[in-house]
Structures are given as C-alpha cells and as structure tokens.
Motif scaffolding. Sequence first.
Motif, PDB file in Angstrom:
ATOM      1  N   GLY A 131       0.767  -1.244   0.000  1.00 41.83           N
ATOM      2  CA  GLY A 131       0.000   0.000   0.000  1.00 41.83           C
ATOM      3  C   GLY A 131       0.797   1.293   0.000  1.00 41.83           C
ATOM      4  O   GLY A 131       0.288   2.331  -0.405  1.00 41.83           O
ATOM      5  N   GLU A 132       2.052   1.242   0.462  1.00 40.30           N
ATOM      6  CA  GLU A 132       2.846   2.474   0.503  1.00 40.30           C
ATOM      7  C   GLU A 132       3.500   2.766  -0.851  1.00 40.30           C
ATOM      8  O   GLU A 132       4.136   3.804  -1.024  1.00 40.30           O
ATOM      9  CB  GLU A 132       3.951   2.355   1.556  1.00 40.30           C
ATOM     10  N   THR A 133       3.349   1.825  -1.784  1.00 47.88           N
ATOM     11  CA  THR A 133       4.042   1.966  -3.068  1.00 47.88           C
ATOM     12  C   THR A 133       3.592   3.209  -3.820  1.00 47.88           C
ATOM     13  O   THR A 133       2.395   3.430  -4.003  1.00 47.88           O
ATOM     14  CB  THR A 133       3.795   0.701  -3.927  1.00 47.88           C
ATOM     15  N   LEU A 134       4.543   4.024  -4.223  1.00 50.85           N
ATOM     16  CA  LEU A 134       4.311   5.214  -5.042  1.00 50.85           C
ATOM     17  C   LEU A 134       3.325   6.193  -4.406  1.00 50.85           C
ATOM     18  O   LEU A 134       2.602   6.879  -5.124  1.00 50.85           O
ATOM     19  CB  LEU A 134       3.821   4.818  -6.456  1.00 50.85           C
ATOM     20  N   TYR A 135       3.345   6.289  -3.052  1.00 51.17           N
ATOM     21  CA  TYR A 135       2.384   7.210  -2.440  1.00 51.17           C
ATOM     22  C   TYR A 135       2.687   8.660  -2.821  1.00 51.17           C
ATOM     23  O   TYR A 135       1.787   9.479  -2.920  1.00 51.17           O
ATOM     24  CB  TYR A 135       2.339   7.025  -0.911  1.00 51.17           C
ATOM     25  N   GLU A 136       3.961   8.956  -3.098  1.00 56.30           N
ATOM     26  CA  GLU A 136       4.322  10.329  -3.469  1.00 56.30           C
ATOM     27  C   GLU A 136       3.688  10.686  -4.825  1.00 56.30           C
ATOM     28  O   GLU A 136       3.118  11.770  -4.993  1.00 56.30           O
ATOM     29  CB  GLU A 136       5.844  10.482  -3.582  1.00 56.30           C
ATOM     30  N   LEU A 137       3.787   9.743  -5.760  1.00 61.28           N
ATOM     31  CA  LEU A 137       3.231   9.972  -7.097  1.00 61.28           C
ATOM     32  C   LEU A 137       1.705  10.053  -7.039  1.00 61.28           C
ATOM     33  O   LEU A 137       1.075  10.908  -7.671  1.00 61.28           O
ATOM     34  CB  LEU A 137       3.659   8.839  -8.029  1.00 61.28           C
ATOM     35  N   ARG A 138       1.112   9.148  -6.255  1.00 63.19           N
ATOM     36  CA  ARG A 138      -0.342   9.113  -6.121  1.00 63.19           C
ATOM     37  C   ARG A 138      -0.851  10.469  -5.617  1.00 63.19           C
ATOM     38  O   ARG A 138      -1.775  11.057  -6.176  1.00 63.19           O
ATOM     39  CB  ARG A 138      -0.729   8.005  -5.130  1.00 63.19           C
ATOM     40  N   ASP A 139      -0.197  10.981  -4.575  1.00 64.47           N
ATOM     41  CA  ASP A 139      -0.602  12.245  -3.992  1.00 64.47           C
ATOM     42  C   ASP A 139      -0.417  13.392  -4.993  1.00 64.47           C
ATOM     43  O   ASP A 139      -1.311  14.218  -5.186  1.00 64.47           O
ATOM     44  CB  ASP A 139       0.211  12.499  -2.717  1.00 64.47           C
ATOM     45  N   SER A 140       0.727  13.425  -5.670  1.00 66.47           N
ATOM     46  CA  SER A 140       1.022  14.533  -6.581  1.00 66.47           C
ATOM     47  C   SER A 140       0.047  14.560  -7.752  1.00 66.47           C
ATOM     48  O   SER A 140      -0.446  15.628  -8.143  1.00 66.47           O
ATOM     49  CB  SER A 140       2.456  14.417  -7.111  1.00 66.47           C
ATOM     50  N   LEU A 141      -0.245  13.379  -8.321  1.00 63.55           N
ATOM     51  CA  LEU A 141      -1.180  13.330  -9.448  1.00 63.55           C
ATOM     52  C   LEU A 141      -2.586  13.720  -8.994  1.00 63.55           C
ATOM     53  O   LEU A 141      -3.318  14.416  -9.709  1.00 63.55           O
ATOM     54  CB  LEU A 141      -1.208  11.926 -10.070  1.00 63.55           C
ATOM     55  N   MET A 142      -2.947  13.268  -7.789  1.00 65.74           N
ATOM     56  CA  MET A 142      -4.291  13.585  -7.292  1.00 65.74           C
ATOM     57  C   MET A 142      -4.435  15.090  -7.082  1.00 65.74           C
ATOM     58  O   MET A 142      -5.434  15.675  -7.494  1.00 65.74           O
ATOM     59  CB  MET A 142      -4.557  12.825  -6.001  1.00 65.74           C
ATOM     60  N   GLN A 143      -3.428  15.700  -6.467  1.00 61.07           N
ATOM     61  CA  GLN A 143      -3.500  17.144  -6.218  1.00 61.07           C
ATOM     62  C   GLN A 143      -3.607  17.911  -7.535  1.00 61.07           C
ATOM     63  O   GLN A 143      -4.399  18.844  -7.669  1.00 61.07           O
ATOM     64  CB  GLN A 143      -2.263  17.625  -5.446  1.00 61.07           C
TER      65      GLN A 143
END
Lengths: 286, 64
Positions: A131-143
């Motif tokens: 679940g922690e995989t690519l959390y930075e990318l997930r957050d940035s794309l969502m924002q």
Amino acid sequence: MHSDRPHIFDRALLIQRRAKALPALHNHDFLYNWTSDQLQDRLQDITRDFPVAVQLGEFSRPITDTAIVMGHTDSGNIIGDEEFLPFAKDSIDLLSSNLTLHTANDLPGALIQINYALKPDGLFLGAMFGGETLYELRDSLMQAELSLNGGASPRVYPFADKQQMGGLMQRAGFALPVVDSDIITVTYPDIKTLFADLRGMGQGNIITARRKGLTHPRLFDMAEEYYRTHYTDNDRRLNASFEIIFLTGWAPHESQQQPLRPGSADRSLADELGTKEMAIGDMVSP
Amino acid sequence: MNQLVDPKLLEILVCPLTKVPLRYDGEKQELLSDAAALAYPVRDGIPIMLIDEARKMDDSEIKK
C-alpha cells in the motif's frame, strides 16, 4: 463469462504491457532482482528440498534452478493467469510469486488456488507491491488533477496493505503465515523518467477505470511541481517509494506445530513463573 | 519441427477453469480439457493456459 468478478485490472492489457516491456527489461529490472534475492534468502533459511518448484512471474530469476516459470510472455515455460492457475491439486512443493499478485482482480481467489496446488507441507513464498508503493506519485497526481479537473482518476494502483495480507493468507488456508514488508526508495530526476521506468518494468497503468483519452496538457507539469515541493531529497530529485510485502505460508500438514486445545495445560502458569496464584474474587457484590 | 511439451509440465498442468486433467494432442499441439470443452494451444513447447486463447472443442472431439 466471469462478469460477477470485480474488474479493477484489465488483464488483457497487462499481457500486452508485459510483452512490450520484455525486450528492454534489463534496463529496468532492479526491483525484480532485489525481490529475487530476498526470496532466495528466505528459501535458504529452510533446510528442505523442493523437487517440484513453480514460479509465478517471468520477469525475475527463477527461485530455484529447476523451477517451472509461469508468466504472461513466452519467456517462461507456461503462459497463464494468476486468477486461473492451471496446476493440479497437491502437485507442487514450492510455489513462489514475484511481483505479480498485485494485479489480481481476485487476490483471495489467487491465494486459495496457490494453496490448492501445493502438496501438504508445501511452501508458498511471495513478494508483492504493498500500500505504501508510489504514495508520493499518487498524492502529486491527485492534487494536480483536483485543481485542473475538479476530480481525480485512478492512476496509481490500489495496493493491498500488509495488515490485510495477514488475514487473507489465513483465509486462504495457509498454516504458519508470516507477512512482513520493506520499503525501497528510489530517486528520479523527473516524473517522465519515473513513468518510463514503471513502463519498462511492465507495470504501466492497467486499471480498467483509468482515464482514457486526452490528458490535460498541464497535468504532469503541475504534478511534478507538487512532487518536487513535497517529496524530494537533498539533490532535488524525486523520491519514489516501493513497498514490497513478503508472504510466507505452508499448505497445512499434521507434522506442523498446532495450537493446544484450551484447558489442556497440565501445569499452572503461576508455578512456571514462580509466583503465587491469586483468585480475583467477586468484584461485584450481589 | 514442433517442440513438444516438457513431460514435467504435463504432470502438473490441469484445465485452469475446471482443474481436471488434460489430454495432450501432440499432433495438433493442443492440451484438451473435455470437461470445459476447451483446447489450449501449445506454441514452441509453451502451453498457453489462458481461457481467452483456448479453442472451443466440437462435441465430437470430447471424450466422455
């Protein structure tokens, strides 16, 4: 034919993406190599022979020299689908899965089928994205998508988390299940290079509900801006985390350690601890 | 010449849909599942065990 099953991932697209990635995989295989090493280390701790070994995932080294490899491209020994395993009941001594289970639409079903194919006392060793995989990318794309489109679309997979996997392993009937995880953080100069690496691993987006058609021209610039503000190292490179969950479980066998029946103890705990047993007494007066 | 399926594989493979044993047709290079009426192709010795890629068998081909 199987319309009642959840369809988070487009499995036909997965096969295409994998085949496309295969020729240049050697430039993007660091995660597969790392998980192969980890799985092999775990296997070496077990002093037993596994004559019939099968590995799911053809993008990494086979777990043993003689392992039969099932994958999605013709670089393995069998082409198959984790959701419909083609293996006979009680036929395999060791089954390993290397970074393939995270795209199963029916993960509990895949685990049950793995257990079914293992001989009694057979071993399952798995590595999958958590679940922690690519959390930075997930957050940035969502924002970025929220501010451009007023809503977000699924661009990073919904990964299982470690806590859930313990329960799933038990539900699938594995004895002595162990689940642990590690996080590897990789840095990239920009989002484009990160995407290229993911595609190179054969891990491009295959979510059925992924946004098709045109992407807002500013989306990736905005996501990168956000990424660089929130998730960078000292050199201003982008941090990308990969959480790898390791799964270990055995097909049940009577020789394995079993819990004792409650009330079957023949010594009292107080004696073992060298202390005096005290009655709690009635806390509430009638 | 067509590459044959490794006997080691034939020992463990079953139909992915019904989990019943398969018949190997070495001439046509197919693994046949009578229960599912599906024939799984073999390409260069590699069995393709995907339900979507399997050929639907005729009634006359099915052994009961």
